[in-house]
Write a protein that holds these residues in place. Structure first.
Motif, mmCIF file in Angstrom:
data_model
loop_
_atom_site.group_PDB
_atom_site.id
_atom_site.type_symbol
_atom_site.label_atom_id
_atom_site.label_comp_id
_atom_site.label_asym_id
_atom_site.label_seq_id
_atom_site.Cartn_x
_atom_site.Cartn_y
_atom_site.Cartn_z
ATOM 1 N N ILE A 5 0.764 -0.977 -0.217
ATOM 2 C CA ILE A 5 -0.143 0.038 -0.090
ATOM 3 C C ILE A 5 0.918 1.246 -0.121
ATOM 4 O O ILE A 5 1.736 1.449 0.877
ATOM 5 N N ILE A 6 0.753 2.250 -0.881
ATOM 6 C CA ILE A 6 1.715 3.435 -0.869
ATOM 7 C C ILE A 6 0.538 4.682 -0.752
ATOM 8 O O ILE A 6 -0.695 4.609 -1.462
ATOM 9 N N ILE A 7 0.727 5.203 0.326
ATOM 10 C CA ILE A 7 0.025 6.312 0.829
ATOM 11 C C ILE A 7 0.628 7.570 1.022
ATOM 12 O O ILE A 7 1.789 7.820 1.228
ATOM 13 N N ARG A 8 0.104 8.785 0.235
ATOM 14 C CA ARG A 8 0.833 9.957 0.281
ATOM 15 C C ARG A 8 0.356 10.779 1.531
ATOM 16 O O ARG A 8 -1.022 11.002 1.709
ATOM 17 N N ALA A 20 3.582 9.116 11.935
ATOM 18 C CA ALA A 20 2.817 8.257 10.730
ATOM 19 C C ALA A 20 3.440 6.940 10.572
ATOM 20 O O ALA A 20 2.829 5.920 10.642
ATOM 21 N N MET A 21 4.805 6.720 10.829
ATOM 22 C CA MET A 21 5.434 5.398 10.591
ATOM 23 C C MET A 21 4.984 4.478 11.941
ATOM 24 O O MET A 21 4.766 3.155 11.735
ATOM 25 N N ASN A 22 4.922 5.121 12.957
ATOM 26 C CA ASN A 22 4.365 4.317 14.480
ATOM 27 C C ASN A 22 3.083 3.770 14.192
ATOM 28 O O ASN A 22 2.686 2.656 14.643
ATOM 29 N N ILE A 31 3.675 -5.730 8.026
ATOM 30 C CA ILE A 31 5.177 -6.404 8.051
ATOM 31 C C ILE A 31 6.313 -5.358 8.014
ATOM 32 O O ILE A 31 7.129 -5.528 8.823
ATOM 33 N N SER A 32 6.330 -4.438 7.174
ATOM 34 C CA SER A 32 7.378 -3.273 7.072
ATOM 35 C C SER A 32 6.646 -2.045 6.677
ATOM 36 O O SER A 32 5.591 -2.027 5.780
ATOM 37 N N VAL A 33 7.170 -0.815 7.002
ATOM 38 C CA VAL A 33 6.893 0.333 6.762
ATOM 39 C C VAL A 33 8.094 1.190 6.203
ATOM 40 O O VAL A 33 9.090 1.041 7.038
ATOM 41 N N VAL A 45 3.623 0.785 2.992
ATOM 42 C CA VAL A 45 3.147 -0.320 3.901
ATOM 43 C C VAL A 45 3.164 -1.519 3.376
ATOM 44 O O VAL A 45 2.243 -1.597 2.375
ATOM 45 N N ILE A 46 3.706 -2.858 3.731
ATOM 46 C CA ILE A 46 3.882 -3.996 3.240
ATOM 47 C C ILE A 46 3.230 -4.852 4.345
ATOM 48 O O ILE A 46 3.613 -5.012 5.551
ATOM 49 N N GLY A 47 2.120 -5.699 4.095
ATOM 50 C CA GLY A 47 1.596 -6.464 5.014
ATOM 51 C C GLY A 47 0.591 -7.440 4.556
ATOM 52 O O GLY A 47 0.211 -7.491 3.173
#
Length: 121
Positions: A5-8, A20-22, A31-33, A45-47
């Motif tokens: 997921i790519i979020i602006r 935002a990362m938290n 899984i990862s940010v 965001v990958i999950g």
């Protein structure tokens, strides 16, 4: 299904990026940010099973109102090349055992001809 997921997100400072990362990393299934983009305004965001709409709502409430979903795509895992294994290859099935010679044990039996003497008392 693993998804990317790519979020602006309009993030003006380092504190906003960390926040935002938290938020993204605490979401279930993530899984990862990572932060990407030339202005560092894309949150990747990958999950598995991540609710992208719920994630964007959380980011809008807690970070900034300028949050948009750019893309949601399925992540395909890379296939590993299959190696042709030879079952008769001794190097693959070789087990190494180090056997050391047994340590000799010496025992000496002493016989006392005069058992009248008691050494316990």
């Amino acid at each position: 299904m693993k998804q990317k997921i790519i979020i602006r997100v309009k993030m003006t400072c380092e504190k906003c990026r960390i926040k935002a990362m938290n938020i993204a990393s605490s979401t279930n299934g993530v899984i990862s940010v990572a932060v990407e983009g030339s202005d560092k305004d894309h949150l990747v965001v990958i999950g598995e099973g991540v609710d992208s709409a719920n994630l964007t709502c959380s980011l809008r409430k807690k970070v900034s109102s300028g949050v948009d979903i750019l893309s949601v795509e399925e992540v395909k895992e890379k296939e590993k090349p299959k190696e042709d294994k030879n079952p008769n290859n001794p190097e693959e099935h070789a087990l190494v055992f180090h056997q050391y010679p047994p340590v000799p044990m010496f025992c000496e039996v002493v016989y006392d001809p005069d058992p009248s003497f008691c050494s316990i008392m």
